[in-house]
Scaffold this motif. Structure first.
Motif, PDB file in Angstrom:
ATOM      1  N   THR A 113       0.937  -1.152  -0.158  1.00 11.01           N
ATOM      2  CA  THR A 113       0.041  -0.196  -0.193  1.00 11.01           C
ATOM      3  C   THR A 113       0.742   1.207   0.034  1.00 11.01           C
ATOM      4  N   LYS A 184      -1.425   2.649   4.257  1.00 12.93           N
ATOM      5  CA  LYS A 184      -2.468   1.728   4.710  1.00 12.93           C
ATOM      6  C   LYS A 184      -3.982   1.638   3.989  1.00 12.93           C
ATOM      7  N   ASP A 185      -4.750   1.926   4.962  1.00 14.48           N
ATOM      8  CA  ASP A 185      -6.309   1.986   4.290  1.00 14.48           C
ATOM      9  C   ASP A 185      -6.522   3.304   3.575  1.00 14.48           C
ATOM     10  N   GLY A 323      -8.792   3.192  -1.423  1.00 13.61           N
ATOM     11  CA  GLY A 323      -8.755   3.411   0.103  1.00 13.61           C
ATOM     12  C   GLY A 323     -10.160   3.348   0.764  1.00 13.61           C
ATOM     13  N   SER A 346     -10.009  -3.894   4.113  1.00 15.79           N
ATOM     14  CA  SER A 346      -8.567  -3.342   4.200  1.00 15.79           C
ATOM     15  C   SER A 346      -8.690  -2.756   2.544  1.00 15.79           C
ATOM     16  N   ALA A 347      -7.895  -1.728   2.457  1.00 20.19           N
ATOM     17  CA  ALA A 347      -7.683  -1.022   0.973  1.00 20.19           C
ATOM     18  C   ALA A 347      -7.131  -2.110   0.224  1.00 20.19           C
TER      19      ALA A 347
END
Length: 424
Positions: A113, A184-185, A323, A346-347
């Motif tokens: 990510t 991250k997300d 995201g 989650s992304a």
């Protein structure tokens, strides 16, 4: 009668309410009452929220939201929300998924990510010396970046890596710093842009050069979503169909003219899910097309080949900067509902699902091209639109659409004639 053109310079337009802006727009453009009433109806989006999502809002543009079925991805079943105005897109994904469902469906993975921000340094007296000076400050750069978003760091994200290169341009050498950030997300645009802007004055001080651009790159080649699947020969109609699909892919990979349409078809599926989940369609599309040309030749985003057992294997690898937090993804109620339907955690999971949809879309397009031609399925749905344009109502729409398809003439003038006959 005055023919003076009204002015588009409307003082304080942004300070008006959406309804007041709409009235100003209607006066300028001479909109009729039906158009004003239509624009005033913002559907299931709160006008106050619409007024915050973009500037100078006067209405909303509602796009149909459909559900693709039969998707099995990493041994998990999904219903896929897709927002698009184009006929046959949802059906194509569903049909492709159904044909590989009993053969494990789609297998996916993700490279990470990571998002990249670029900082452009010019007027450096010693570009290669400047490059090393920046690289020597990696630990300091890490601290400066992570201070910009401590919450992201707490979630396990933040600064990940540093790359610096000397780029030769028409204006002379530039020193380009890449900061690689684990978002991250989040899609991550705001986070990486803030970090790049924070670093800019430090890089100027360390090198004696001048920083101009400091912004993310949408070529997210460290955020690749991958998907693969196998369609058995029996499921797709035999070796001739299989070989036709492989040949169509080979044409696209060799010829940019074909690749542009080939990849557009892939993005029909990808962009529909990106839009449905409130993510940035333009960023994903830009990244995908840039990635398709990464080797100096614009080619296919997918790969198709024959397995040792004689089946058809397809795969895709595409940048996927999406995201689950931030922007319309969290604010737009339809996007939130679509994420509930997907039930992604989650992304990365969302990105992998979207890659699988892109592969499914490509399979259906290539199969149609290799067999009946793309128009047969597309025009059967398009015929309904033409029937409505001709004025068909209720049950007349399906009857007239079927007639147009049977005639092989899906045109408004023919639809008008046939509607008259239908009504006697």
């Amino acid at each position: 009668m005055s023919t003076t053109q009204p002015s588009s310079r409307i003082s304080g337009f942004h300070k008006l309410s959406p309804d007041e802006r709409l009235q100003k727009t209607a006066d300028f453009a001479g909109l009729d009452a039906d158009a004003v009433t239509h624009l005033r109806n913002m559907g299931n989006l709160d006008p106050a929220l619409a007024d915050r999502l973009i500037e100078n809002v006067v209405g909303t543009m509602n796009i149909p939201l459909g559900i693709a079925t039969s998707l099995k991805i990493d041994a998990q079943d999904y219903l896929i929300p897709m927002a698009t105005e184009e006929s046959s897109v949802v059906a194509a994904v569903s049909n492709a998924a159904r044909q590989c469902y009993d053969h494990q469906g789609f297998q996916t993975s993700m490279s990470g990510t990571f998002m990249i921000a670029q900082i452009q340094l010019v007027q450096s007296p010693n570009p290669h010396d400047s490059r090393l000076r920046i690289l020597e400050r990696k630990d300091e750069i890490r601290s400066l970046c992570n201070e910009c978003d401590p919450i992201l760091v707490q979630m396990g994200g933040g600064f990940h890596d540093l790359n610096v290169r000397v780029l030769q341009t028409e204006g002379g050498p530039m020193v380009i710093t890449h900061i690689v950030v684990d978002t991250k997300d989040a899609m991550g645009a705001n986070a990486v842009n803030t970090m790049a802007e924070t670093l800019a004055p430090h890089i100027e001080r360390w090198t004696g050069g001048k920083v101009y651009l400091r912004i993310l790159s949408n070529l997210a080649d460290q955020r690749l979503a991958r998907a693969r699947a196998v369609w058995t020969c029996e499921a797709i109609g035999g070796p001739a169909v299989r070989d036709g699909i492989v040949s169509a892919y080979q044409f696209a990979d060799a010829d940019p003219y074909r690749a542009a349409t080939h990849n557009k078809g892939i993005m029909n599926g990808i962009s529909a899910v990106v839009l449905a989940t409130g993510n940035d369609t333009r960023a994903v599309e830009a990244g995908a097309h840039a990635y398709a040309a990464r080797n100096g030749h614009y080619g296919s985003l997918t790969r198709w080949e024959v397995t040792p057992e004689g089946h058809l294997a397809g795969s895709i690898e595409v940048p996927m900067a999406v995201g689950l937090v931030g922007g319309a993804t969290k604010l737009h109620p339809t996007a939130r509902a679509c994420l509930q339907i997907l039930n992604v955690q989650s992304a990365q999971q969302l990105a992998r699902v979207i890659a699988a949809v892109g592969l499914a879309q490509n399979f259906s397009a290539l199969k149609a091209l290799a067999t009946t031609g793309i128009q047969k399925g597309h025009m059967s749905l398009h015929a309904q639109n033409i029937a409505m344009m001709a004025g068909a109502l209720g049950d007349e729409i399906a009857v007239l659409a079927d007639k147009l398809v049977a005639l092989g003439k899906v045109r408004v003038d023919i639809a008008l004639e046939e509607l008259k006959r239908l009504r006697g």
